[in-house]
Design a protein around this motif. Structure first.
Motif, PDB file in Angstrom:
ATOM      1  N   ARG A 104       0.837  -1.206   0.000  1.00 38.85           N
ATOM      2  CA  ARG A 104       0.000   0.000   0.000  1.00 38.85           C
ATOM      3  C   ARG A 104       0.871   1.255   0.000  1.00 38.85           C
ATOM      4  N   GLU A 105       1.959   1.256   0.733  1.00 36.34           N
ATOM      5  CA  GLU A 105       2.842   2.426   0.738  1.00 36.34           C
ATOM      6  C   GLU A 105       3.414   2.689  -0.645  1.00 36.34           C
ATOM      7  N   ALA A 106       3.735   1.627  -1.371  1.00 43.42           N
ATOM      8  CA  ALA A 106       4.238   1.792  -2.741  1.00 43.42           C
ATOM      9  C   ALA A 106       3.149   2.346  -3.654  1.00 43.42           C
ATOM     10  N   CYS A 107       1.914   1.896  -3.452  1.00 45.02           N
ATOM     11  CA  CYS A 107       0.789   2.428  -4.237  1.00 45.02           C
ATOM     12  C   CYS A 107       0.581   3.907  -3.938  1.00 45.02           C
ATOM     13  N   ASP A 108       0.611   4.257  -2.657  1.00 43.70           N
ATOM     14  CA  ASP A 108       0.449   5.659  -2.267  1.00 43.70           C
ATOM     15  C   ASP A 108       1.491   6.541  -2.947  1.00 43.70           C
ATOM     16  N   ALA A 109       2.746   6.111  -2.873  1.00 40.15           N
ATOM     17  CA  ALA A 109       3.837   6.909  -3.440  1.00 40.15           C
ATOM     18  C   ALA A 109       3.664   7.081  -4.945  1.00 40.15           C
ATOM     19  N   PRO A 162      -8.245   4.657 -12.468  1.00 42.09           N
ATOM     20  CA  PRO A 162      -7.900   3.857 -11.283  1.00 42.09           C
ATOM     21  C   PRO A 162      -7.270   4.688 -10.182  1.00 42.09           C
ATOM     22  N   LEU A 163      -6.496   5.711 -10.553  1.00 42.74           N
ATOM     23  CA  LEU A 163      -5.882   6.568  -9.542  1.00 42.74           C
ATOM     24  C   LEU A 163      -6.940   7.389  -8.820  1.00 42.74           C
ATOM     25  N   ALA A 164      -7.928   7.906  -9.548  1.00 45.54           N
ATOM     26  CA  ALA A 164      -9.002   8.678  -8.924  1.00 45.54           C
ATOM     27  C   ALA A 164      -9.769   7.811  -7.931  1.00 45.54           C
ATOM     28  N   ALA A 165     -10.089   6.584  -8.313  1.00 46.28           N
ATOM     29  CA  ALA A 165     -10.805   5.673  -7.410  1.00 46.28           C
ATOM     30  C   ALA A 165      -9.960   5.360  -6.181  1.00 46.28           C
ATOM     31  N   TYR A 166      -8.661   5.199  -6.370  1.00 41.78           N
ATOM     32  CA  TYR A 166      -7.762   4.901  -5.262  1.00 41.78           C
ATOM     33  C   TYR A 166      -7.715   6.085  -4.299  1.00 41.78           C
ATOM     34  N   VAL A 167      -7.649   7.314  -4.825  1.00 37.29           N
ATOM     35  CA  VAL A 167      -7.626   8.509  -3.978  1.00 37.29           C
ATOM     36  C   VAL A 167      -8.900   8.594  -3.148  1.00 37.29           C
ATOM     37  N   VAL A 168     -10.062   8.369  -3.775  1.00 30.79           N
ATOM     38  CA  VAL A 168     -11.325   8.438  -3.044  1.00 30.79           C
ATOM     39  C   VAL A 168     -11.358   7.401  -1.937  1.00 30.79           C
ATOM     40  N   ARG A 169     -10.935   6.177  -2.234  1.00 31.85           N
ATOM     41  CA  ARG A 169     -10.884   5.141  -1.203  1.00 31.85           C
ATOM     42  C   ARG A 169      -9.965   5.552  -0.061  1.00 31.85           C
ATOM     43  N   SER A 170      -8.843   6.153  -0.387  1.00 34.04           N
ATOM     44  CA  SER A 170      -7.893   6.580   0.642  1.00 34.04           C
ATOM     45  C   SER A 170      -8.485   7.679   1.513  1.00 34.04           C
ATOM     46  N   LEU A 171      -9.177   8.627   0.895  1.00 32.68           N
ATOM     47  CA  LEU A 171      -9.807   9.699   1.662  1.00 32.68           C
ATOM     48  C   LEU A 171     -10.895   9.145   2.573  1.00 32.68           C
ATOM     49  N   GLN A 172     -11.666   8.186   2.088  1.00 32.95           N
ATOM     50  CA  GLN A 172     -12.699   7.572   2.907  1.00 32.95           C
ATOM     51  C   GLN A 172     -12.093   6.771   4.047  1.00 32.95           C
ATOM     52  N   ASP A 173     -10.956   6.144   3.778  1.00 31.71           N
ATOM     53  CA  ASP A 173     -10.268   5.341   4.782  1.00 31.71           C
ATOM     54  C   ASP A 173      -9.578   6.219   5.819  1.00 31.71           C
ATOM     55  N   GLY A 174      -9.100   7.393   5.383  1.00 32.70           N
ATOM     56  CA  GLY A 174      -8.492   8.341   6.304  1.00 32.70           C
ATOM     57  C   GLY A 174      -7.056   8.062   6.665  1.00 32.70           C
ATOM     58  N   GLU A 175      -6.415   7.111   6.002  1.00 31.44           N
ATOM     59  CA  GLU A 175      -5.032   6.787   6.321  1.00 31.44           C
ATOM     60  C   GLU A 175      -4.195   6.814   5.051  1.00 31.44           C
ATOM     61  N   GLY A 176      -2.913   6.571   5.231  1.00 29.66           N
ATOM     62  CA  GLY A 176      -2.024   6.447   4.083  1.00 29.66           C
ATOM     63  C   GLY A 176      -1.963   7.709   3.259  1.00 29.66           C
ATOM     64  N   LEU A 177      -2.308   7.588   1.998  1.00 32.69           N
ATOM     65  CA  LEU A 177      -2.216   8.679   1.036  1.00 32.69           C
ATOM     66  C   LEU A 177      -3.064   9.887   1.406  1.00 32.69           C
TER      67      LEU A 177
END
Length: 225
Positions: free
Chosen positions: A59-64, A98-113
């Protein structure tokens, strides 16, 4: 999926795993297991762990990678827009979706990216506002940094509430973001161009209470000895 730069690593199994993870996490969330990502990438779970050490390392590699890609393409492709507009444009471009969907998931999750993404948009918002102040198209602020942060976080917060109330359907993230942009455009532009309150009394009262008296206000009377 586009890479942030022409990197030979993008041709390797490591990059295929990373891109498969971004796609799968964006679709299904971060509870997705390593085995599912490995299957999507056409590799073994052991190879995923060999390259990334753990699911957290993956996940950290995906975030970066996502943050680097947004940074590389934001100015030339996305322009000076709010977070919702940027995500909408990303979602409507196949290679960025896919990047937009990943960003939204990250914002909803509140961690990482999420924190890095938020801070990047706060910084962008401040720069755009300062450019507008310099050009005479935006009113100066009593606190430019605080205004930029409030605008950026308010916009992203409203977007997340909308997506919580209107979950993304099988057609993907693009239509959900478009519906939000259509609903928000008129009230947002009206508020930004015409303002809301006709009387500055509330602002003046707050500034007095906070120790920042409005222009022209009498100096406070010093306490009696």
């Amino acid at each position: 999926m586009r890479s942030a730069a022409a990197d030979p690593d993008d041709l390797t199994a490591r990059a295929r795993i990373r891109d498969a993870a971004i796609l799968r996490f964006g679709r299904d969330g971060f509870r997705t297991g390593v085995r599912t990502v490995a299957q999507d990438a056409g590799v073994s779970p052991a190879l995923v762990l060999h390259h990334f050490g753990s699911k957290q390392g993956l996940r950290e590699a995906c975030d970066a990678h996502v943050l680097a890609t947004i940074a590389a393409h934001k100015t030339e492709t996305l322009g000076p827009a709010g977070a919702d507009a940027v995500l909408l444009k990303m979602a409507q471009v196949e290679s960025f979706a896919p990047l937009a969907a990943y960003v939204v998931r990250s914002l909803q999750d509140g961690e990482g990216l999420a924190r890095g993404f938020l801070e990047s948009f706060v910084a962008d918002t401040r720069r755009y506002l300062e450019d507008g102040v310099a050009a005479g198209t935006v009113r100066p602020s009593l606190d430019e940094a605080a205004r930029a942060r409030w605008l950026a976080l308010s916009g992203i917060g409203a977007l997340l509430v909308h997506l919580s109330l209107h979950p993304v359907g099988p057609e993907g993230l693009g239509p959900a973001l478009r519906a939000y942009a259509d609903a928000a455009a008129l009230p947002a532009l009206e508020l930004y161009t015409q303002g809301l309150l006709t009387d500055p009394a509330l602002l003046d009262a707050y500034r007095r209470q906070a120790g920042h008296a409005p222009p022209g206000a009498p100096a406070p009377t010093p306490p009696a000895a």
